[in-house]
Design an enzyme around this catalytic site. Structure first.
Site, PDB file in Angstrom:
ATOM      1  NE  ARG A   1      -0.649   0.920   4.815  1.00  0.00           N
ATOM      2  CZ  ARG A   1      -0.208   0.052   5.722  1.00  0.00           C
ATOM      3  NH1 ARG A   1      -0.460  -1.224   5.584  1.00  0.00           N
ATOM      4  NH2 ARG A   1       0.490   0.471   6.762  1.00  0.00           N
TER       5      ARG A   1
ATOM      6  CE1 TYR B   1      16.890 -13.962   0.343  1.00  0.00           C
ATOM      7  CE2 TYR B   1      18.826 -13.584   1.697  1.00  0.00           C
ATOM      8  CZ  TYR B   1      18.240 -14.113   0.571  1.00  0.00           C
ATOM      9  OH  TYR B   1      19.016 -14.803  -0.329  1.00  0.00           O
TER      10      TYR B   1
ATOM     11  NE  ARG C   1      17.684 -25.942  -2.948  1.00  0.00           N
ATOM     12  CZ  ARG C   1      17.955 -24.648  -2.819  1.00  0.00           C
ATOM     13  NH1 ARG C   1      17.269 -23.882  -1.999  1.00  0.00           N
ATOM     14  NH2 ARG C   1      18.900 -24.084  -3.537  1.00  0.00           N
TER      15      ARG C   1
ATOM     16  CE  LYS D   1      16.914 -15.798  -3.085  1.00  0.00           C
ATOM     17  NZ  LYS D   1      18.325 -15.931  -2.813  1.00  0.00           N
TER      18      LYS D   1
ATOM     19  CD  GLU E   1      16.528 -18.027  -5.566  1.00  0.00           C
ATOM     20  OE1 GLU E   1      17.128 -17.173  -6.220  1.00  0.00           O
ATOM     21  OE2 GLU E   1      17.073 -18.671  -4.634  1.00  0.00           O
ATOM     22  CG  ASP E   2      15.272 -21.646  -3.704  1.00  0.00           C
ATOM     23  OD1 ASP E   2      16.497 -21.518  -3.933  1.00  0.00           O
ATOM     24  OD2 ASP E   2      14.755 -21.277  -2.640  1.00  0.00           O
TER      25      ASP E   2
ATOM     26  CG  ASP F   1      20.247 -16.319  -6.272  1.00  0.00           C
ATOM     27  OD1 ASP F   1      21.363 -15.787  -6.281  1.00  0.00           O
ATOM     28  OD2 ASP F   1      19.467 -16.270  -5.313  1.00  0.00           O
ATOM     29  CG  ASP F   2      19.310 -21.533  -5.630  1.00  0.00           C
ATOM     30  OD1 ASP F   2      19.336 -21.137  -4.462  1.00  0.00           O
ATOM     31  OD2 ASP F   2      18.315 -21.419  -6.374  1.00  0.00           O
TER      32      ASP F   2
ATOM     33  CB  ALA G   1      27.761 -32.826  -4.544  1.00  0.00           C
TER      34      ALA G   1
ATOM     35  CB  ALA H   1      24.463 -24.207  -2.689  1.00  0.00           C
TER      36      ALA H   1
ATOM     37  CG  ASN I   1      20.032 -19.967   3.916  1.00  0.00           C
ATOM     38  OD1 ASN I   1      20.695 -19.571   4.853  1.00  0.00           O
ATOM     39  ND2 ASN I   1      20.319 -19.688   2.655  1.00  0.00           N
TER      40      ASN I   1
ATOM     41  CG  ASN J   1      21.977 -15.356   1.703  1.00  0.00           C
ATOM     42  OD1 ASN J   1      21.552 -15.004   0.611  1.00  0.00           O
ATOM     43  ND2 ASN J   1      21.324 -16.188   2.498  1.00  0.00           N
TER      44      ASN J   1
HETATM   45  N1  LIG Z   1      23.883 -19.324   1.665  1.00  0.00           N
HETATM   46  C1  LIG Z   1      23.434 -19.248   0.438  1.00  0.00           C
HETATM   47  O1  LIG Z   1      23.576 -18.228  -0.241  1.00  0.00           O
HETATM   48  C2  LIG Z   1      22.743 -20.411  -0.164  1.00  0.00           C
HETATM   49  C3  LIG Z   1      22.384 -21.467   0.600  1.00  0.00           C
HETATM   50  N2  LIG Z   1      21.741 -22.520   0.035  1.00  0.00           N
HETATM   51  C4  LIG Z   1      21.342 -23.595   0.943  1.00  0.00           C
HETATM   52  O2  LIG Z   1      22.103 -24.742   0.679  1.00  0.00           O
HETATM   53  C5  LIG Z   1      21.325 -25.885   0.952  1.00  0.00           C
HETATM   54  C6  LIG Z   1      21.434 -26.826  -0.231  1.00  0.00           C
HETATM   55  O3  LIG Z   1      20.933 -26.263  -1.394  1.00  0.00           O
HETATM   56  P1  LIG Z   1      21.105 -27.040  -2.794  1.00  0.00           P
HETATM   57  O4  LIG Z   1      22.529 -27.290  -3.040  1.00  0.00           O
HETATM   58  O5  LIG Z   1      20.382 -26.311  -3.827  1.00  0.00           O
HETATM   59  O6  LIG Z   1      20.292 -28.355  -2.419  1.00  0.00           O
HETATM   60  P2  LIG Z   1      20.434 -29.861  -2.885  1.00  0.00           P
HETATM   61  O7  LIG Z   1      19.358 -30.587  -2.194  1.00  0.00           O
HETATM   62  O8  LIG Z   1      20.518 -29.919  -4.345  1.00  0.00           O
HETATM   63  O9  LIG Z   1      21.847 -30.310  -2.317  1.00  0.00           O
HETATM   64  C7  LIG Z   1      22.057 -30.814  -1.043  1.00  0.00           C
HETATM   65  C8  LIG Z   1      23.154 -31.844  -1.148  1.00  0.00           C
HETATM   66  O10 LIG Z   1      23.522 -32.240   0.143  1.00  0.00           O
HETATM   67  C9  LIG Z   1      23.562 -33.663   0.167  1.00  0.00           C
HETATM   68  N3  LIG Z   1      23.357 -34.146   1.530  1.00  0.00           N
HETATM   69  C10 LIG Z   1      22.203 -34.381   2.175  1.00  0.00           C
HETATM   70  N4  LIG Z   1      22.446 -34.828   3.415  1.00  0.00           N
HETATM   71  C11 LIG Z   1      23.784 -34.882   3.550  1.00  0.00           C
HETATM   72  C12 LIG Z   1      24.660 -35.289   4.598  1.00  0.00           C
HETATM   73  N5  LIG Z   1      24.198 -35.707   5.761  1.00  0.00           N
HETATM   74  N6  LIG Z   1      25.977 -35.244   4.383  1.00  0.00           N
HETATM   75  C13 LIG Z   1      26.457 -34.810   3.214  1.00  0.00           C
HETATM   76  N7  LIG Z   1      25.695 -34.427   2.180  1.00  0.00           N
HETATM   77  C14 LIG Z   1      24.367 -34.464   2.360  1.00  0.00           C
HETATM   78  C15 LIG Z   1      22.465 -34.078  -0.772  1.00  0.00           C
HETATM   79  O11 LIG Z   1      22.650 -35.411  -1.174  1.00  0.00           O
HETATM   80  P3  LIG Z   1      21.363 -36.279  -1.617  1.00  0.00           P
HETATM   81  O12 LIG Z   1      20.847 -35.599  -2.824  1.00  0.00           O
HETATM   82  O13 LIG Z   1      21.934 -37.604  -1.834  1.00  0.00           O
HETATM   83  O14 LIG Z   1      20.423 -36.196  -0.456  1.00  0.00           O
HETATM   84  C16 LIG Z   1      22.694 -33.087  -1.901  1.00  0.00           C
HETATM   85  O15 LIG Z   1      23.720 -33.483  -2.750  1.00  0.00           O
HETATM   86  C17 LIG Z   1      19.915 -25.391   1.250  1.00  0.00           C
HETATM   87  O16 LIG Z   1      19.708 -25.398   2.634  1.00  0.00           O
HETATM   88  C18 LIG Z   1      19.906 -23.993   0.753  1.00  0.00           C
HETATM   89  O17 LIG Z   1      19.061 -23.161   1.507  1.00  0.00           O
HETATM   90  C19 LIG Z   1      21.477 -22.581  -1.288  1.00  0.00           C
HETATM   91  C20 LIG Z   1      21.802 -21.543  -2.091  1.00  0.00           C
HETATM   92  C21 LIG Z   1      22.437 -20.362  -1.580  1.00  0.00           C
HETATM   93  C1  LIG Z   2      19.820 -18.174  -0.263  1.00  0.00           C
HETATM   94  C2  LIG Z   2      19.236 -19.085  -1.215  1.00  0.00           C
HETATM   95  O1  LIG Z   2      19.128 -18.770  -2.376  1.00  0.00           O
HETATM   96  C3  LIG Z   2      18.817 -20.387  -0.771  1.00  0.00           C
HETATM   97  O2  LIG Z   2      18.968 -20.718   0.399  1.00  0.00           O
HETATM   98  O3  LIG Z   2      18.298 -21.119  -1.617  1.00  0.00           O
HETATM   99 MG   LIG Z   3      17.883 -20.082  -3.442  1.00  0.00          MG
END
Ligand SMILES: NC(=O)C1=CN([C@@H]2O[C@H](COP(=O)(O)OP(=O)(O)OC[C@H]3O[C@@H](n4cnc5c(N)ncnc54)[C@H](OP(=O)(O)O)[C@@H]3O)[C@@H](O)[C@H]2O)C=CC1
Ligand SMILES: CC(=O)C(=O)O
Ligand SMILES: [Mg+2]
Length: 603
Positions: free
Chosen positions: A110, A131, A184, A202, A274-275, A297-298, A331, A334, A437, A481
């Site tokens: 508003r 955020y 995600r 965002k 995003e996500d 972004d990720d 892996a 991110a 996060n 972040n």
């Molecule tokens: N700070 C920042 O700016 C950002 C933070 N993030 C955060 O990062 C996190 C991950 O995002 P993203 O990479 O996109 O997500 P994904 O789910 O693609 O990746 C997570 C990875 O972690 C693995 N994993 C899960 N459990 C474990 C464990 N116990 N030990 C080791 N590896 C594990 C997963 O394996 P499997 O697939 O086999 O489960 C997968 O490969 C989220 O919480 C997100 O919010 C993301 C983007 C930006």
């Molecule tokens: C910060 C961000 O983009 C995420 O956690 O997915």
């Molecule tokens: Mg994100």
């Protein structure tokens, strides 16, 4: 009368263009009134209901008379400062951050200039509200609190008609969209249509940190269903109640969407993904990045944010990146985004592939990636290690002796006391990045990190943690972040009307962010600038990105501005009130005649 109507036509057109849908409905309902009453109602609602124009109690009495809104506000006239004070009082009176977020969201709808001015003046207090982490609560309660359409939903059922759906967005000129399919959301998993909360958050940071005009931004959710059973059974879920559509049908919708957005708004439109779940995130980035102005972004925003943190570890410890051992935990988008940026930085410095492969360890949900691990994604194949499978993270830290430990898993607490103590055992100044996060999913808390490393850690986290005091010594953890990069990337891409965003852009961004971390911060062990400085950083990143794009022929504009810094600055959103009816909205010299009262009509 006809003359007056003609004079007002452009104004009324602009009115319809910007009025939110419910207001248009209101106009329709006015059909039973005479022309003059209709005109007047439109004007009143125009200035009050359009968040962009509304000044609330800052309308002077003269403006209230002129605009025909006298009586619709109480008698006091407030300055912007008075209203900021009132907003702060309201925020302070609320009991939790979710409630504060609802208040701010309503203010955004508003009274936009007051909202963004409030954000600018209180950014470090407000960031955790609009955020991460509160945005996680906003998403989790999205169905409960859904009220008002300020964003665009494109459903899988709209396939074949996405162009038509996009026509329903009132703005003629959009420079950037932030799109999710809810696959995600943060570490919360599949949140379906409720993922929209993230895109809105965002895009608010586009304006709050980078000063991008809010009118040119469109948050979008592609609703393709959800596999989240809880949501499917939740009566408050607002999305399509169906399993997530995958495969060709899903990809065709994304394709149609990308084409429809660029068809309506031009190839210059920045499409910010995003996500999306990781495999889709990489798939669409690879598919569209050479023909469209797309950004993930990720992967990319986080990639350059992570690299900037590594560059700052190098500045603090003096250990060169090519002599640094890295352990990545997770892996997904991110972590892999950061690994890709790290590889490109090391290659730029002439480091060999062998050294790069040796120095990077990857630990997944099942353990360390070794030569025996099966089904390793291609992008991380080169990091398999010739050792026996090892599923205990603390033991992997002992084996690899990493200098930098980075987690992006969405798994809370996996940086245990043993993991952190082992990091401290092998390093004088271990670096720990807990990127997940929201806060509750962080790999460890700031307090745990400092406590278990005797305060020697260089710690940063995706969501903010308050300062920690140990034995009288105060530690201020930095926030790592992508909000430190995506607003500036968007500013540079929008101002330069980018064609595409190649990898080199993100390298420029990483170095810019690193250089904008003050020596004082580094001396205190902080790897990133403060959130208070995030808008200065966004501007500098924006200028650096625009410069790179202009200088490398990646702009749709044919003339490169002489002074890019000034050029970017002049395009930013102005937070001061403008005249109630600025010249861009043509307005008749004479305000419309007020509607006659019944008594007068009878005379
Ligand atoms: N700070 C920042 O700016 C950002 C933070 N993030 C955060 O990062 C996190 C991950 O995002 P993203 O990479 O996109 O997500 P994904 O789910 O693609 O990746 C997570 C990875 O972690 C693995 N994993 C899960 N459990 C474990 C464990 N116990 N030990 C080791 N590896 C594990 C997963 O394996 P499997 O697939 O086999 O489960 C997968 O490969 C989220 O919480 C997100 O919010 C993301 C983007 C930006
Ligand atoms: C910060 C961000 O983009 C995420 O956690 O997915
Ligand atoms: Mg994100």
């Amino acid at each position: 009368m006809t003359m007056q109507l003609r004079k007002m036509k452009p104004y009324l057109q602009s009115l319809l263009r910007v009025a939110p849908r419910p207001i248009i409905t209101l106009f329709r309902d006015l059909s039973r009134f005479d022309d003059e009453t209709r005109q007047r109602a439109r004007l009143e609602w125009r200035v009050i209901a359009d968040g962009e124009v509304n000044k609330g109690l800052a309308f002077t009495i003269e403006e209230r008379q002129r605009l025909g809104i006298l009586g619709l506000f109480p008698g006091s006239v407030r300055t912007m400062e008075d209203q900021l004070f009132a907003a702060k009082a309201n925020i302070d009176a609320r009991l939790n951050n979710l409630s504060r977020a609802h208040y701010l969201n309503a203010l955004h709808n508003r009274h936009r200039r007051l909202y963004y001015r409030y954000l600018r003046d209180n950014i470090d207090d407000v960031m955790p509200i609009i955020y991460t982490p509160t945005v996680g609560d906003i998403v989790a309660t999205y169905g409960l609190n859904f009220q008002f359409a300020t964003s665009m939903y494109i459903n899988i059922t709209d396939r074949g008609h996405v162009n038509d759906v996009l026509q329903n967005w009132i703005e003629e000129d959009v420079s950037a969209v932030c799109v999710t399919d809810g696959g995600r959301i943060l570490g919360l998993g599949d949140m379906g249509a409720h993922g929209m909360g993230i895109c809105c958050g965002k895009m608010m940071l586009y304006t709050a940190l980078a000063g991008i005009q809010p009118r040119v931004l469109m948050p979008i959710c592609l609703d393709v269903g959800t596999d989240n059973q809880e949501l499917l059974q939740d009566p408050l879920y607002v999305g399509l109640r169906m399993p997530r559509v995958k495969g060709a049908e899903y990809e065709e919708l994304v394709d149609e969407f990308v084409k429809a957005v660029t068809h309506r708004y031009g190839l210059k439109t920045l499409i910010h993904f995003e996500d999306f779940a990781t495999p889709n995130a990489f798939k669409f980035l690879d598919k569209y990045r050479s023909s469209y102005c797309v950004f993930n972004d990720d992967i990319q925003g986080t990639g350059c944010t992570g690299l900037a943190g590594f560059l700052n570890v190098e500045r603090i410890t003096g250990r060169k990146l090519d002599e640094t051992i890295f352990l990545f935990v997770g892996a997904g988008s991110a972590a892999v985004g950061i690994i890709l940026m790290l590889i490109s930085e090391l290659k730029r410095r002439g480091v060999s592939d062998d050294v790069i492969s040796e120095n990077i360890y990857i630990f997944e949900a099942y353990g360390l990636i070794t030569c025996e691990t099966e089904n390793v994604p291609e992008v991380v194949q080169q990091f398999r290690k010739p050792v026996k499978p090892l599923a205990d993270l603390a033991a992997v830290v002992d084996l690899a002796k990493p200098n930098i430990l980075l987690g992006a898993t969405g798994k809370a607490g996996i940086f245990t006391e043993a993991v952190l103590k082992n990091m401290a055992k092998h390093n004088e100044q271990p670096a720990v990045f807990a990127l997940s996060n929201p806060t509750l999913l962080s790999e460890c808390t700031a307090e745990q990190a400092y406590t278990h490393t005797e305060g020697r850690v260089l710690f940063c986290s995706g969501s903010p943690f308050p300062p920690v005091v140990i034995d009288g010594k105060r530690f201020e953890p930095a926030q790592a972040n992508n909000c430190l990069t995506f607003p500036g990337i968007a500013l540079g891409a929008i101002c330069s009307q980018a064609r595409t965003l190649p990898d080199e852009v993100y390298s420029v961004v990483a170095h810019e962010l690193s250089q904008n971390t003050s020596q004082k911060r580094l001396d205190a062990g902080a790897l990133y600038p403060t959130i208070k400085d995030a808008s200065t950083v966004a501007f500098k990143v924006g200028v650096a990105v625009a410069e790179f794009l202009f200088n490398n022929g990646l702009s749709h504009l044919s003339v490169i501005p002489e002074n890019i810094c000034e050029y970017v600055k002049n395009r930013q959103y102005i937070l001061e009130y403008r005249d109630a009816l600025p010249p861009m909205w043509p307005y008749p010299e004479e305000p419309p005649t007020p509607p006659k009262r019944e008594k007068e009509k009878k005379k």
